[in-house]
Design a protein around this motif. Structure first.
Motif, short mmCIF file in Angstrom:
data_model
loop_
_atom_site.label_atom_id
_atom_site.label_comp_id
_atom_site.label_asym_id
_atom_site.label_seq_id
_atom_site.Cartn_x
_atom_site.Cartn_y
_atom_site.Cartn_z
N UNK A 39 1.48 -1.69 3.28
CA UNK A 39 1.13 -0.48 4.20
C UNK A 39 -0.03 0.13 4.05
N UNK A 40 -0.56 0.40 2.68
CA UNK A 40 -1.94 0.79 2.36
C UNK A 40 -2.93 -0.27 2.89
N UNK A 41 -2.74 -1.51 2.88
CA UNK A 41 -3.69 -2.50 3.25
C UNK A 41 -4.03 -2.44 4.76
N UNK A 42 -2.60 -2.35 5.30
CA UNK A 42 -2.72 -2.10 6.95
C UNK A 42 -3.48 -0.99 7.43
N UNK A 43 -3.20 0.02 6.79
CA UNK A 43 -3.83 1.37 7.00
C UNK A 43 -5.38 1.46 6.55
N UNK A 44 -5.71 0.83 5.72
CA UNK A 44 -7.05 0.65 5.32
C UNK A 44 -8.02 -0.25 5.80
N UNK A 45 -7.55 -1.63 5.87
CA UNK A 45 -8.27 -2.72 6.22
C UNK A 45 -7.69 -3.43 7.54
N UNK A 46 -6.62 -3.24 8.08
CA UNK A 46 -6.02 -3.97 9.20
C UNK A 46 -4.75 -4.86 8.70
N UNK A 47 -4.35 -5.41 9.88
CA UNK A 47 -3.14 -6.25 9.99
C UNK A 47 -3.50 -7.73 8.89
N UNK A 48 -4.66 -8.16 9.22
CA UNK A 48 -4.77 -9.34 8.34
C UNK A 48 -4.66 -9.18 6.96
N UNK A 49 -5.57 -7.93 6.47
CA UNK A 49 -5.18 -7.68 4.99
C UNK A 49 -3.79 -7.42 4.61
N UNK A 50 -3.18 -6.73 5.46
CA UNK A 50 -1.96 -6.19 5.23
C UNK A 50 -0.83 -7.60 4.89
N UNK A 51 -1.13 -8.44 5.72
CA UNK A 51 -0.57 -9.88 5.56
C UNK A 51 -0.78 -10.50 4.45
N UNK A 52 -2.09 -10.37 3.83
CA UNK A 52 -2.25 -11.02 2.68
C UNK A 52 -1.71 -10.36 1.44
N UNK A 53 -1.88 -8.96 1.51
CA UNK A 53 -1.14 -8.04 0.45
C UNK A 53 0.52 -8.58 0.54
N UNK A 54 0.88 -8.51 1.89
CA UNK A 54 2.45 -8.88 1.86
C UNK A 54 2.88 -10.22 1.16
#
Length: 140
Positions: A39-54
């Protein structure tokens, strides 16, 4: 045939999955930290970053879950210890292969996957800190 619960070490009451409550708490804590990081990655860098972190967080959670079963088998008594040791080696190879395929696909950033995988040590530390100790659990 003997009951396997007598031959497997335990650090507390077991859950329905056969793992100790403390280990299940650690797995859940890793998953929760992975979700928070995502969730933090999505908020900070967007969906692609959030997908990588997830993706990294999912790998970390599944790795800990598998490690718990493999460790339980390796530390147990009996003739199946070598099988569990081999399974642990295969688990490690599978982790590397999945990570390689994930990074080779180019869909996620390696650093984001690493950040997601960082939920493993953070979640284990939180789980270890917050989980009830066997001597603290009331028995009736």
């Amino acid at each position: 045939m003997s009951d396997t619960s007598e031959t497997v070490p335990s650090d507390g009451p077991s859950s329905a999955s056969g793992l100790s409550a403390a280990m299940m708490f650690a797995v859940i804590a890793v998953a929760a930290v992975a979700i928070a990081f995502s969730v933090g990655a999505i908020a900070y860098r967007g969906l692609r970053a959030g997908a990588g972190v997830a993706s990294g967080g999912l790998l970390a959670t599944l790795n800990l879950w598998a490690f718990a079963y493999v460790g339980r088998g390796v530390l147990g008594e009996g003739s199946h210890r070598r099988f569990w040791g081999l399974l642990g080696g295969l688990k490690f190879v599978a982790l590397l292969a999945i990570t390689f395929a994930l990074l080779k696909s180019g869909q996620v950033s390696g650093i984001m996957v690493a950040i997601g995988y960082g939920s493993l040590p953070v979640g284990v530390a939180i789980g270890n800190y917050l989980a009830a100790r066997p001597d603290e659990v009331e028995t009736r």
